[in-house]
Design a protein around this motif. Structure first.
Motif, PDB file in Angstrom:
ATOM      1  N   PRO A 198       0.798  -1.232   0.000  1.00  0.00           N
ATOM      2  CA  PRO A 198       0.000   0.000   0.000  1.00  0.00           C
ATOM      3  C   PRO A 198       0.831   1.284   0.000  1.00  0.00           C
ATOM      4  N   VAL A 199       1.990   1.287   0.644  1.00  0.00           N
ATOM      5  CA  VAL A 199       2.822   2.489   0.638  1.00  0.00           C
ATOM      6  C   VAL A 199       3.351   2.768  -0.767  1.00  0.00           C
ATOM      7  N   VAL A 200       3.718   1.709  -1.499  1.00  0.00           N
ATOM      8  CA  VAL A 200       4.145   1.889  -2.883  1.00  0.00           C
ATOM      9  C   VAL A 200       2.980   2.391  -3.733  1.00  0.00           C
ATOM     10  N   TYR A 225      10.294  -8.464  -6.317  1.00  0.00           N
ATOM     11  CA  TYR A 225      11.502  -8.224  -5.542  1.00  0.00           C
ATOM     12  C   TYR A 225      11.365  -8.812  -4.134  1.00  0.00           C
ATOM     13  N   THR A 226      10.172  -8.753  -3.577  1.00  0.00           N
ATOM     14  CA  THR A 226       9.931  -9.421  -2.298  1.00  0.00           C
ATOM     15  C   THR A 226      10.192 -10.921  -2.432  1.00  0.00           C
ATOM     16  N   ALA A 227       9.760 -11.496  -3.539  1.00  0.00           N
ATOM     17  CA  ALA A 227       9.986 -12.924  -3.791  1.00  0.00           C
ATOM     18  C   ALA A 227      11.474 -13.239  -3.914  1.00  0.00           C
ATOM     19  N   LEU A 228      12.230 -12.358  -4.557  1.00  0.00           N
ATOM     20  CA  LEU A 228      13.674 -12.563  -4.699  1.00  0.00           C
ATOM     21  C   LEU A 228      14.357 -12.570  -3.337  1.00  0.00           C
ATOM     22  N   ILE A 229      14.001 -11.630  -2.483  1.00  0.00           N
ATOM     23  CA  ILE A 229      14.573 -11.584  -1.138  1.00  0.00           C
ATOM     24  C   ILE A 229      14.217 -12.844  -0.361  1.00  0.00           C
ATOM     25  N   VAL A 236      11.173   1.466  -5.208  1.00  0.00           N
ATOM     26  CA  VAL A 236      10.617   0.145  -4.921  1.00  0.00           C
ATOM     27  C   VAL A 236      11.691  -0.770  -4.333  1.00  0.00           C
ATOM     28  N   ILE A 237      12.873  -0.788  -4.946  1.00  0.00           N
ATOM     29  CA  ILE A 237      13.944  -1.656  -4.445  1.00  0.00           C
ATOM     30  C   ILE A 237      14.377  -1.231  -3.042  1.00  0.00           C
ATOM     31  N   GLY A 238      14.509   0.066  -2.824  1.00  0.00           N
ATOM     32  CA  GLY A 238      14.930   0.549  -1.504  1.00  0.00           C
ATOM     33  C   GLY A 238      13.903   0.283  -0.422  1.00  0.00           C
ATOM     34  N   TRP A 239      12.647   0.581  -0.708  1.00  0.00           N
ATOM     35  CA  TRP A 239      11.572   0.401   0.279  1.00  0.00           C
ATOM     36  C   TRP A 239      11.379  -1.076   0.634  1.00  0.00           C
ATOM     37  N   VAL A 240      11.294  -1.920  -0.377  1.00  0.00           N
ATOM     38  CA  VAL A 240      11.094  -3.343  -0.124  1.00  0.00           C
ATOM     39  C   VAL A 240      12.304  -3.933   0.603  1.00  0.00           C
ATOM     40  N   ALA A 287      14.391  -2.388   2.642  1.00  0.00           N
ATOM     41  CA  ALA A 287      14.458  -1.884   4.014  1.00  0.00           C
ATOM     42  C   ALA A 287      13.513  -2.634   4.939  1.00  0.00           C
ATOM     43  N   LEU A 288      12.360  -3.066   4.412  1.00  0.00           N
ATOM     44  CA  LEU A 288      11.383  -3.736   5.262  1.00  0.00           C
ATOM     45  C   LEU A 288      11.470  -5.254   5.207  1.00  0.00           C
ATOM     46  N   MET A 289      11.618  -5.797   4.011  1.00  0.00           N
ATOM     47  CA  MET A 289      11.460  -7.241   3.872  1.00  0.00           C
ATOM     48  C   MET A 289      12.740  -8.036   4.139  1.00  0.00           C
ATOM     49  N   ILE A 290      13.912  -7.452   3.961  1.00  0.00           N
ATOM     50  CA  ILE A 290      15.131  -8.183   4.307  1.00  0.00           C
ATOM     51  C   ILE A 290      15.167  -8.494   5.800  1.00  0.00           C
TER      52      ILE A 290
END
Length: 444
Positions: free
Chosen positions: A115-117, A157-161, A372-376, A378-381
């Motif tokens: 939702p933030v994206v 990108y979430t899936a990649l992480i 998108v890469i930075g936000w995801v 920062a949270l998902m890693i």
């Protein structure tokens, strides 16, 4: 779209994990609905004003106070996008991810990260938005009409992480002692028929996403946009399919001398073309949509092979399709956005580089990629690392070997038991007594 993802994922995994992946696809729709109703829609679109740029929405939690049909139908349409973002991850980490981990990341993604994206790009108050009353980022904001970046890059990108932190399936890249294999072991899909069925359902569903993102066809402007989206979507998908399949065939012929056609490459090439055109389906000519699809086919093929080289295990090849081709789709707008089509769709002066539009739009598009890469990241890693160190992320080795259907869902998806041998022999004996000789008992 969820039906298409369910069929595609079910066909792509091994027979022993079909129930598990189908169950997760069902819960993606259910969890996406609840998460987007409670907080997701509010974070994405809950802005009291459109002339002030904000980071996140602050109203309409639980759709409180919402009674107008426009907002209600907007929630329904946007919920489908949120569920799609979560489903991308489920396919990548299939066959080894715990149910509680799935529930955690699905709610995190649909309720907050995604939702933030969405807010940043599609809300009129978002800082990258191409809409609203205030000044726009670099004079135009970001053009991502139906979500190459917002939906597909975020989910991909979430899936990649997740795949990197979770690790590969047992036996994919390493032997039982943990030593790297000379050649990766392929796990063939258990049903190509389901894969192809899922691909066609998704392709059909894309006509709801891309032309549907015009949001209305009540006047000539909206109708023009929707009809163009239908054409560009079709052409890009077809080009991606052909490019990926035949390029893979040529590479294989150069390496082995054999001419073979990979159905998976054709199928995912089509999906890659669909993802690639999603950002620019309303602002590109059909000819350039073909170019986008061709390059998307190559992007998918190259990124898929790169993941194998890096020993990152994607069970359904969702990361190359959604992340890599989504990245390309966002970037392509900065090159190929047609000035007249941009004016019709957005009413802005910024357009593609090949038309002499300068670097402003390309800069805006690259900002979305970095955002998108930075936000995801920062949270998902840290989120996935926390799941892993707490023991919540991966099933144990025995459960994985047996299969998640038996270990988690009360039995296998298919009843493959043979008829009892004594019953078959009795049937053969009865038929032979009625003059139907020549019938012999089959091997059971």
């Amino acid at each position: 779209m969820q039906a298409g993802f369910a069929m595609l994922c079910a066909g792509s995994v091994r027979q022993k994990n079909v129930k598990n992946i189908m169950f997760k696809n069902l819960l993606d729709a259910c969890g996406g609905a609840i998460g987007f109703w409670t907080v997701g829609y509010a974070f994405a679109y809950g802005d009291p004003s459109t002339d002030v740029r904000t980071f996140i929405g602050s109203e309409k939690f639980f759709l409180k106070g919402v009674t107008d049909s426009a907002t209600l139908i907007s929630w329904f349409f946007q919920f489908a996008f949120a569920a799609t973002a979560a489903t991308i991850v489920a396919g990548t980490v299939a066959e080894r991810c715990k149910m509680q981990a799935y529930l955690c990341y699905s709610l995190m993604l649909t309720g907050f990260v995604y939702p933030v994206v969405v807010h940043s790009v599609w809300s009129s108050a978002g800082f990258l938005s191409a809409f609203g009353d205030g000044p726009l980022f670099l004079g135009s904001g970001v053009y991502d009409f139906a979500g190459s970046g917002v939906v597909h890059m975020t989910g991909g990108y979430t899936a990649l992480i997740a795949a990197k932190i979770l690790g590969p399936r047992i036996g994919r890249f390493y032997d039982s002692d943990g030593n790297p294999l000379d050649e990766p072991v392929s796990f063939p899909p258990h049903s190509v028929a389901l894969q192809i069925l899922g691909t066609f359902i998704l392709w059909f569903g894309w006509y709801g996403f891309n032309p549907g993102s015009a949001l209305a066809i009540t006047n000539a402007g909206y109708a023009d946009i929707a009809s163009l989206c239908a054409v560009t979507t079709t052409i890009a998908a077809a080009a991606g399919c052909v490019t990926s399949c035949f390029t893979d065939m040529l590479l294989n012929r150069l390496a082995t001398g054999e001419v073979e056609y990979d159905v998976g490459m054709a199928m995912n090439g089509a999906l890659g073309g669909l993802v690639g055109i999603t950002a620019g389906c309303s602002i590109m000519t059909p000819g350039l949509a073909c170019v986008v699809g061709i390059i998307a086919g190559w992007v998918y093929l190259g990124f898929s092979k790169a993941l194998v080289k890096m020993r990152i295990d994607d069970a359904v090849d969702a990361v190359p399709v959604h992340f890599a081709c989504g990245f390309w789709g966002v970037f392509a707008n900065g090159l190929f956005a047609h000035p007249d089509l941009v004016a019709n769709c957005y009413g802005h002066p910024n357009y593609g580089l090949i038309y002499g539009g300068g670097a402003k739009l390309l800069g805006a598009q690259c900002t979305l990629l970095a955002w998108v890469i930075g936000w995801v990241s920062a949270l998902m890693i840290p989120f996935f690392i926390l799941l892993k160190v707490s023991g919540m992320f991966r099933v144990d080795q025995l459960e994985e070997e047996v299969g998640l259907d038996i270990s988690h869902h009360k039995g296998a998806a298919y009843d493959l038991a043979h008829a009892k041998k004594e019953d078959v022999e009795e049937l053969v004996a009865q038929r032979s007594q009625h003059g139907k000789g020549g019938v012999s008992a089959p091997d059971v």
